[in-house]
Scaffold this active site. Sequence first.
Site, PDB file in Angstrom:
ATOM      1  N   CYS A   4      -9.145  10.440   5.548  1.00  0.00           N
ATOM      2  CA  CYS A   4      -9.262   9.287   6.552  1.00  0.00           C
ATOM      3  C   CYS A   4      -9.703  10.870   7.315  1.00  0.00           C
ATOM      4  O   CYS A   4      -9.754  11.507   7.528  1.00  0.00           O
ATOM      5  CB  CYS A   4      -8.812   8.808   7.401  1.00  0.00           C
ATOM      6  SG  CYS A   4      -9.350   8.317   9.174  1.00  0.00           S
ATOM      7  N   HIS A  54       6.351   9.546   3.878  1.00  0.00           N
ATOM      8  CA  HIS A  54       4.614   8.884   3.543  1.00  0.00           C
ATOM      9  C   HIS A  54       4.037   9.293   3.182  1.00  0.00           C
ATOM     10  O   HIS A  54       3.945  11.115   3.489  1.00  0.00           O
ATOM     11  CB  HIS A  54       4.273   8.783   4.669  1.00  0.00           C
ATOM     12  CG  HIS A  54       3.083   7.770   5.641  1.00  0.00           C
ATOM     13  ND1 HIS A  54       2.222   8.042   5.880  1.00  0.00           N
ATOM     14  CD2 HIS A  54       3.317   6.629   5.812  1.00  0.00           C
ATOM     15  CE1 HIS A  54       1.303   7.074   5.294  1.00  0.00           C
ATOM     16  NE2 HIS A  54       1.915   5.965   5.170  1.00  0.00           N
ATOM     17  N   ASN A  73       1.862   1.324   8.574  1.00  0.00           N
ATOM     18  CA  ASN A  73       1.776   1.092  10.014  1.00  0.00           C
ATOM     19  C   ASN A  73       2.254  -0.524  10.466  1.00  0.00           C
ATOM     20  O   ASN A  73       2.138  -0.939  11.614  1.00  0.00           O
ATOM     21  CB  ASN A  73       0.397   1.401  10.076  1.00  0.00           C
ATOM     22  CG  ASN A  73      -0.362   0.153   9.389  1.00  0.00           C
ATOM     23  OD1 ASN A  73      -1.046  -0.834   9.358  1.00  0.00           O
ATOM     24  ND2 ASN A  73      -0.719   0.856   8.621  1.00  0.00           N
ATOM     25  N   GLU A 102       0.804  10.536   4.096  1.00  0.00           N
ATOM     26  CA  GLU A 102       0.038  11.366   4.937  1.00  0.00           C
ATOM     27  C   GLU A 102       0.914  12.587   5.214  1.00  0.00           C
ATOM     28  O   GLU A 102       0.285  13.570   5.622  1.00  0.00           O
ATOM     29  CB  GLU A 102      -0.348  10.425   6.117  1.00  0.00           C
ATOM     30  CG  GLU A 102      -1.339  11.074   6.760  1.00  0.00           C
ATOM     31  CD  GLU A 102      -0.890  10.154   8.658  1.00  0.00           C
ATOM     32  OE1 GLU A 102      -1.847   8.683   8.721  1.00  0.00           O
ATOM     33  OE2 GLU A 102      -1.371  11.198   9.255  1.00  0.00           O
ATOM     34  N   CYS A 111      -3.898   7.896  15.966  1.00  0.00           N
ATOM     35  CA  CYS A 111      -5.050   7.413  15.700  1.00  0.00           C
ATOM     36  C   CYS A 111      -5.634   7.016  16.833  1.00  0.00           C
ATOM     37  O   CYS A 111      -4.491   5.210  16.804  1.00  0.00           O
ATOM     38  CB  CYS A 111      -5.447   7.116  14.317  1.00  0.00           C
ATOM     39  SG  CYS A 111      -6.259   5.883  13.711  1.00  0.00           S
ATOM     40  N   THR A 168      -0.857   9.973  12.027  1.00  0.00           N
ATOM     41  CA  THR A 168      -1.601   9.099  12.725  1.00  0.00           C
ATOM     42  C   THR A 168      -1.414   7.624  12.833  1.00  0.00           C
ATOM     43  O   THR A 168      -1.704   6.702  13.928  1.00  0.00           O
ATOM     44  CB  THR A 168      -3.086   8.906  12.289  1.00  0.00           C
ATOM     45  OG1 THR A 168      -2.938   8.886  11.078  1.00  0.00           O
ATOM     46  CG2 THR A 168      -3.852  10.314  11.821  1.00  0.00           C
ATOM     47  N   SER A 173      -4.410  -2.158   6.443  1.00  0.00           N
ATOM     48  CA  SER A 173      -4.766  -2.138   5.148  1.00  0.00           C
ATOM     49  C   SER A 173      -4.661  -3.917   4.906  1.00  0.00           C
ATOM     50  O   SER A 173      -4.520  -3.724   3.942  1.00  0.00           O
ATOM     51  CB  SER A 173      -3.364  -0.875   4.407  1.00  0.00           C
ATOM     52  OG  SER A 173      -2.588  -1.188   4.819  1.00  0.00           O
TER      53      SER A 173
HETATM   54 FE1  SF4 Z   1      -8.207   6.468   9.637  1.00  0.00          FE
HETATM   55 FE2  SF4 Z   1      -6.381   5.450  11.488  1.00  0.00          FE
HETATM   56 FE3  SF4 Z   1      -6.674   4.343   9.275  1.00  0.00          FE
HETATM   57 FE4  SF4 Z   1      -5.140   5.993   9.227  1.00  0.00          FE
HETATM   58  S1  SF4 Z   1      -5.235   4.860  10.941  1.00  0.00           S
HETATM   59  S2  SF4 Z   1      -7.001   5.813   7.697  1.00  0.00           S
HETATM   60  S3  SF4 Z   1      -5.906   7.522  10.373  1.00  0.00           S
HETATM   61  S4  SF4 Z   1      -8.505   4.817  11.240  1.00  0.00           S
END
Ligand code: SF4
Length: 572
Positions: free
Chosen positions: A95, A123, A219, A125, A189, A161, A261
């Site tokens: 991303c 995680h 998330n 990321e 983000c 993020t 997601s």
């Molecule tokens: Fe990108 Fe934000 Fe989605 Fe993470 S949550 S993949 S940083 S748009």
Amino acid sequence: MKVILAKTAGFCMGVRRAMEMVMAESNKKEGPLFTFGPLIHNKQVLGLLEARGVKATDDTKGLTAGRILIRAHGIPPRKREMLQNSGLKVIDATCPKVTRVQAIIRHQSNKDRPTIIVGDKDHAEVIGLMGYSKEPAHLIEKKADVANLPPLENPFVVAQTTQDVEDFKEIVSALQARFPDIQVFDTICDATHERQEEVRTFKERVEGVVVVGGHHSANTQRLVKISEGEHLPTFHVETEKELPREALSQMKVIGLAAGASTPHWLIKNVMQEIEAIQARRETPFVHGVKRAYRFLVLSNLAAAMGAFSFAYAVLRLAGGTTNLVFPLMAALYIYAMHVFNRFLDKGAASYHDPDRATFQKQYKRLLIFMGSFAMGISLILSFITGFGTFMTLVGLSLLGVVYSIPLIPEGAGNRHRFVKIKDIPGSRSLSEALAWVAVMLLLPLFSGSSDPVLSVVVTAIVVFSFSYARAVLFSLFQLQGDLMMGTETLPITLGEKRTLALFKRILAGTALLLVCSTLFGLVSSIFHLMLIPLLTLLLCLYTYEKQWLSPGIVLEGLVECNFLLAGLLIIL
Ligand code: SF4
């Protein structure tokens, strides 16, 4: 019971982009395709990717040919090098917002500044971000961890993020108290921030919250935590099967949120199941009306009624004839094509509209009978009207079939991307609109009607714009299903924003044409009336764009109403 669906529910930009990239790659026939780790935390999507030949792998040992896609979370630079040296073609779907955090870490740590990352230890990321720090980065998971940090000089801090905004603020305050010279980069983000804020706004509006998303999705878990933090009864479900029916049946207003997601069709499934709980409490009359409306829309009868009414309006605009055979023929043809194409697209329906997929399965025989019957009657009518009309309709029907069948054999080693006409980007909306122009306007013209040329030209543009706008709008409604199935529709090729802009321009151009041509007396003043359904069609677009209603039978029915309205206005 009322369900308030969070506007932000569904794929975020980064996940959607990764999804689009993997689907585009899977359409190419360039050898095996892998994702480095599971693309998203969703079993159904992963199942679909596997069915399309996309495999998730953490280990590239033994893989020497093919393509590998880096998912939205990103990976450490060393792993990237390893992938590049493996002989596989690397496709980077990191991303852009994660790439920005990686760049900050690389840039700042190269200045010998200590790196602090606020995030979850395991995680993907965070593992990726750690790799960008010149010296080992310090990881903070909670405020209490700040006290355990060693003395640091001139450090900087970034966030994973998807961190909770409030938690990050608290941690930053603690860090600033310990390291007054710390530089803070708020890298949370917007998509995360907006989702979290929306869940917070549920407070005092709902009695309970359902959060849809993978049990392992960070998330989604955070949304659950935030909702619980607001003291709201919160239920984290992956699919509709996990819904606590008894608890929900006691509530009057329920908030529905979803992780970044979570695909739309899963959210829809959950929404429909909650509505089914509600339906048990409805009066038989309300229940009956809702069922009848659902049948009309899902069986395509609403589309046929709209087409009949619109075809009647078209006939009057072009020449003033009141022969109802042509509108009937057009409506029956359009109905049959809708039914058959829906069945040919059934895979997509299960991904963007599970309700329609269930309906089609339930009434398969009846729908196929009705579609065939409609086609038969329309051919008989055309034959009675004249041999030329009959042959034109046969030609159009054949084109409808040819459109969906492979024209190039899919043999081994075949590298063609466009096997069917429908594989050509944007062909679906365009061919639908052209078919509407042909059956509504050209068929009556071929049958000897000698209308003023200018009226015919303006009418043709009006029919094309209305039907093209309708087709594009429906493509937008089923964007995710088409994406999953790799169907190259206009919104997929152009992107949602540009498609919406195009849609508005088409309608604005048509409105201008209607105003000017009637104002200068080039066509009858009756054309003015078309401005009303044009405006209501535009309103449907805004309803979709502003998310006043999410795609479903209510919005689809409203779109069809514009076509009904066109005919009614002409009659009145
Ligand atoms: Fe990108 Fe934000 Fe989605 Fe993470 S949550 S993949 S940083 S748009």
